[in-house]
Design a protein around this motif. Structure first.
Motif, mmCIF file in Angstrom:
data_model
loop_
_atom_site.group_PDB
_atom_site.id
_atom_site.type_symbol
_atom_site.label_atom_id
_atom_site.label_comp_id
_atom_site.label_asym_id
_atom_site.label_seq_id
_atom_site.Cartn_x
_atom_site.Cartn_y
_atom_site.Cartn_z
ATOM 1 N N GLY A 155 0.830 -1.227 0.005
ATOM 2 C CA GLY A 155 0.057 -0.196 0.119
ATOM 3 C C GLY A 155 0.861 1.463 -0.042
ATOM 4 O O GLY A 155 1.859 1.295 0.018
ATOM 5 N N GLY A 156 -0.035 2.486 -0.030
ATOM 6 C CA GLY A 156 0.740 3.730 0.121
ATOM 7 C C GLY A 156 0.631 4.572 1.228
ATOM 8 O O GLY A 156 -0.244 4.130 1.991
ATOM 9 N N THR A 157 1.648 5.285 1.675
ATOM 10 C CA THR A 157 1.560 6.066 3.057
ATOM 11 C C THR A 157 1.892 7.558 2.715
ATOM 12 O O THR A 157 3.030 7.630 2.115
ATOM 13 N N TRP A 158 1.308 8.222 3.308
ATOM 14 C CA TRP A 158 1.369 9.863 3.067
ATOM 15 C C TRP A 158 1.302 10.371 4.305
ATOM 16 O O TRP A 158 0.367 10.428 5.104
ATOM 17 N N GLY A 159 2.511 11.055 4.826
ATOM 18 C CA GLY A 159 2.563 11.857 5.917
ATOM 19 C C GLY A 159 3.523 11.307 7.045
ATOM 20 O O GLY A 159 4.171 10.147 6.639
ATOM 21 N N THR A 160 3.521 11.847 8.154
ATOM 22 C CA THR A 160 4.312 11.327 9.216
ATOM 23 C C THR A 160 3.749 11.717 10.513
ATOM 24 O O THR A 160 3.438 12.855 10.817
ATOM 25 N N ASP A 161 3.577 10.793 11.263
ATOM 26 C CA ASP A 161 2.722 11.017 12.670
ATOM 27 C C ASP A 161 1.322 11.067 12.336
ATOM 28 O O ASP A 161 0.364 10.464 12.913
ATOM 29 N N VAL A 162 0.914 11.964 11.278
ATOM 30 C CA VAL A 162 -0.320 12.032 10.932
ATOM 31 C C VAL A 162 -0.669 11.738 9.559
ATOM 32 O O VAL A 162 0.392 12.448 8.729
ATOM 33 N N TYR A 163 -1.326 10.925 9.217
ATOM 34 C CA TYR A 163 -1.469 10.338 7.679
ATOM 35 C C TYR A 163 -2.969 10.800 7.059
ATOM 36 O O TYR A 163 -3.933 10.854 7.702
ATOM 37 N N THR A 164 -2.710 10.742 5.607
ATOM 38 C CA THR A 164 -4.132 10.738 5.175
ATOM 39 C C THR A 164 -4.592 9.475 5.398
ATOM 40 O O THR A 164 -4.245 8.462 5.335
ATOM 41 N N THR A 165 -6.076 9.630 5.292
ATOM 42 C CA THR A 165 -6.814 8.396 5.727
ATOM 43 C C THR A 165 -6.870 7.341 4.538
ATOM 44 O O THR A 165 -7.201 6.200 4.786
ATOM 45 N N TYR A 188 2.306 14.839 0.569
ATOM 46 C CA TYR A 188 1.241 15.041 -0.262
ATOM 47 C C TYR A 188 0.811 16.485 0.319
ATOM 48 O O TYR A 188 0.953 17.067 1.127
ATOM 49 N N GLY A 189 -0.153 17.115 -0.591
ATOM 50 C CA GLY A 189 -0.651 18.330 -0.403
ATOM 51 C C GLY A 189 -1.993 18.269 0.304
ATOM 52 O O GLY A 189 -2.033 17.191 1.497
ATOM 53 N N TYR A 190 -2.876 19.081 0.169
ATOM 54 C CA TYR A 190 -4.291 18.946 0.993
ATOM 55 C C TYR A 190 -4.876 17.533 0.917
ATOM 56 O O TYR A 190 -5.039 17.077 -0.436
ATOM 57 N N TYR A 191 -5.301 17.008 1.945
ATOM 58 C CA TYR A 191 -6.362 15.984 1.978
ATOM 59 C C TYR A 191 -7.399 16.291 2.995
ATOM 60 O O TYR A 191 -7.142 16.871 3.933
ATOM 61 N N ALA A 192 -8.598 15.474 2.657
ATOM 62 C CA ALA A 192 -9.903 15.978 3.594
ATOM 63 C C ALA A 192 -9.956 15.298 4.914
ATOM 64 O O ALA A 192 -10.482 15.786 5.634
ATOM 65 N N ALA A 193 -9.321 14.396 5.271
ATOM 66 C CA ALA A 193 -9.124 13.719 6.373
ATOM 67 C C ALA A 193 -7.817 12.694 6.574
ATOM 68 O O ALA A 193 -7.183 12.630 5.944
ATOM 69 N N SER A 194 -7.613 12.903 7.816
ATOM 70 C CA SER A 194 -6.417 12.391 8.323
ATOM 71 C C SER A 194 -6.540 11.414 9.693
ATOM 72 O O SER A 194 -7.589 10.965 10.039
ATOM 73 N N TYR A 195 -5.623 10.754 10.004
ATOM 74 C CA TYR A 195 -5.520 9.923 11.344
ATOM 75 C C TYR A 195 -4.383 9.760 11.796
ATOM 76 O O TYR A 195 -3.079 10.138 11.324
ATOM 77 N N ARG A 196 -4.384 9.542 13.051
ATOM 78 C CA ARG A 196 -2.662 9.268 13.864
ATOM 79 C C ARG A 196 -3.162 8.023 14.744
ATOM 80 O O ARG A 196 -4.390 7.626 14.809
ATOM 81 N N PHE A 197 -2.025 7.555 15.361
ATOM 82 C CA PHE A 197 -1.947 6.373 16.499
ATOM 83 C C PHE A 197 -2.019 7.203 17.641
ATOM 84 O O PHE A 197 -1.283 7.829 18.243
#
Length: 254
Positions: free
Chosen positions: A188-198, A243-252
């Motif tokens: 899969g793909g991963t975008w972000g660090t600590d907070v990631y695109t959904t 990545y640029g703007y994305y509508a929702a995120s997640y963290r652990f």
């Protein structure tokens, strides 16, 4: 002789003979003291110094008020800082955390999941100890400067390596427990660090964030608002992307 005359004669005899007051004829019988852990007035648990969170009849994620007596700084055992193992003495931990003074008081205990490790420290004249993994924890609510408890997620999603957070149902701030299989670091793909695109795959992002390894394990995902930008990095053998703007995120939740 009337009843009134008899009463006054009895009073006179007592005055001359030195009668014992009725209240001193025997010990006053009152309600027995509540057992340790019984409900105190106001709904708080009337605890002794040795009382710990493993004795609290509450589910993880729930809170209970505990009324601590004075004189607990030298009683009980303690592991952790801010977050304590469930078998740590609550009233001793309350002094350590600054939730109550040595003179006692009412504290609010929040039960939560166990942690992989607990760090000891000296605070407010109380020594707590290091500890490894333990299956349940607690912390005190309403303590200035203390971290807030993470959200509690009810059910475990047994996910595959391709699972991403767009498939989670819940509002912002909702928490979700995900059980990841092994060997997801290349999927899969991963975008972000600590907070990631959904749309980042959860188990691969979890390895990148350092909350699990390639062996898999359980993680807690907390949904957050979207961000204007996400910065990629390489961590733990996993490459995430910008990545640029994305509508929702997640963290652990850690």
């Amino acid at each position: 002789m009337t009843r009134l005359d008899t009463r006054w004669i009895a009073v006179a005899v007592c005055a001359t003979a030195g009668c014992i007051a009725q209240a001193s004829l025997g010990p006053r019988v009152g309600p027995p003291p509540p057992p340790e852990g019984a409900a105190a007035p106001g709904g708080a648990v009337d605890a002794g110094c040795s009382y710990n969170a493993a004795q609290i009849p509450r589910e993880l994620g729930e809170t209970v008020q505990v009324h601590c007596p004075p004189g607990c700084p030298s009683n009980g055992s303690l592991w952790g800082t801010d977050v304590y193992t469930a078998d740590s003495s609550i009233c001793l931990a309350a002094i350590h955390a600054g939730a109550a003074p040595p003179s006692g008081g009412v504290v609010t205990v929040h039960r939560e999941y166990g942690h992989p490790a607990y760090r000891g420290s000296i605070r407010n004249g109380v020594q707590s100890n290091d500890y490894g993994s333990f299956d349940a924890s607690y912390r005190f609510l309403g303590v200035a400067g203390a971290p807030e408890p993470p959200p509690i997620a009810p059910d475990v999603v047994e996910a595959g390596c391709t699972f991403n957070a767009t498939q989670l149902q819940g509002g912002l701030g909702s928490a979700h427990r995900i059980l990841c299989p092994a060997n997801c670091g290349a999927t899969g793909g991963t975008w972000g660090t600590d907070v990631y695109t959904t749309d980042s795959t959860v188990c691969r992002a979890a390895i990148h964030a350092g909350v699990i390894t390639e062996h898999g394990g359980e993680v807690t995902v907390v949904l957050e608002p979207g961000r204007q930008a996400y910065r990629g990095t390489r961590r733990h053998g996993v490459e995430s992307s910008d990545y640029g703007y994305y509508a929702a995120s997640y963290r652990f939740a850690r």
